[in-house]
Design a protein around this motif. Structure first.
Motif: not given
Length: 362
Positions: A115-116, A123-127, A356-357
């Protein structure tokens, strides 16, 4: 509130990567709704299929490198998907690609596609990582889709998924139950490779074959099929218990015919067991829903149950759609994994966030 999410799914049948962009919302009474906006199924190249099929026979470094590489590939594909369709996305929910799944023996389940890496590239959050917590809690880590069956597809008595593995979900006495029934597409896709094909279109080759009765009976006698309830399968079991028995059959079409008959028999047997209490409608999704011969044999063995085949988009994208829901439930700190389904010590909210953003508040 409306959540704009991309669900990502890579199944054991190695068909490819499913991307599903969906709007999910819940009303004041807790009823969930979904609006499927767009989707794509991206086939794996021959190179990726080879890498993913061979990874478990490699070494630790090879596994770790492939985890990173697949995560970056997923990130590239979802970034292109977002750009192509000009999407506004709150976050991504990724299932990953399961390689090792041995929950009962070693509390182990692993999914490639870190996921990282997806987060960094897209550039999009990931679950992601929705299975390991459940296994750590003594559960099977599978199937996870039944929470979505309950919340999004409650109009059906049964939800049957025909991916590499066949699994079922149903409500019984107010409790959601689900488990892996047995094999579905995995042995079919394995044997048809000898003919230079990726799959048996509509089951035409299997239809031309003859069932090997001795192998059929040997497969049905495996201990896995002794009970209906909490249980799950991994690729390792298929290649140690099912493939070698089918390989004793001489012709490919007979191998396929026997594999289909065995899978259909076990599915029909399962539906018959629960239909004794509640005959009803069964929603069928996954790649196997396109295999007309497979469906005919299931209908034969599941007399009394009505098989409902939805539109192509739901067939292909239902699992990716529900993983999007799992991500939303995790974001809301709500249960997305049911102990009644997996056998874990308790219901819980599974998954990890990579952001990370800092776009999502925890």
């Amino acid at each position: 509130m409306k959540y704009k999410v991309i669900g990502m799914m890579s199944g054991t049948s190695l068909d490819g990567l499913d991307l599903c962009y969906v709007h999910l919302s819940v009303d004041e009474n807790g009823r969930w709704q979904f609006e499927l906006q767009c989707s794509e199924s991206i086939p794996y190249s021959a190179e990726w299929r080879l890498k993913l099929s061979a990874v478990e026979a490699g070494n630790a470094l090879g596994y770790a490198l492939l985890d990173v590489a697949l995560g970056r590939y997923f990130g590239e594909q979802v970034k292109a998907f977002i750009s192509k369709h000009q999407l506004q996305v709150d976050f991504i929910a990724s299932h990953g690609h399961t390689v090792f799944h041995q929950p009962s023996a070693h509390y182990l389940t692993t999914q490639l596609g870190h996921g990282a890496q997806i987060n960094a590239v897209s550039g999009v959050p990931v679950f992601c990582d929705f299975r390991t917590a459940d296994v750590a809690l003594g559960g099977q880590g599978a199937p996870l889709v039944p929470i979505g069956d309950r919340l999004l597809f409650a109009d059906y008595d049964f939800c049957l998924n025909l991916g590499g593995i066949a699994n079922i979900s149903l409500e019984e006495d107010g409790v959601r139950k689900a488990f892996d029934i047995g094999v579905a597409n995995m042995p079919l896709n394995y044997f048809v490779k000898s003919l230079g094909l990726d799959f048996d279109e509509e089951g035409k080759i299997a239809r031309s074959g003859q069932v090997d009765q001795a192998v059929f009976e040997a497969l049905n006698a495996l201990p896995f099929f002794e009970k209906f309830g909490v249980k799950s399968l991994g690729k390792e079991w298929v290649f140690s218990e099912v493939i070698p028995r089918l390989e004793t059959i001489g012709k490919t079409n007979d191998q396929l015919a026997t594999a289909v008959e065995h899978a259909a028999y076990q599915i029909g047997r399962c539906l018959g067991h629960f239909s004794a209490k509640q005959k009803g409608k069964c929603l069928v999704t996954g790649g196997g829903a396109f295999n007309q011969y497979f469906l005919e044999r299931i209908a034969f063995w599941a007399e009394g149950t009505t098989l409902i085949i939805p539109g192509e988009e739901i067939i292909e994208q239902k699992e990716a759609l529900i993983f999007a829901l799992l991500g939303v439930l995790k974001y809301r700190h709500e249960v997305n994994c049911l102990a009644s389904v997996t056998g874990a010590k308790q219901d819980h909210s599974a998954g990890q966030l990579f952001d990370y953003q800092g776009k999502l508040s925890s």
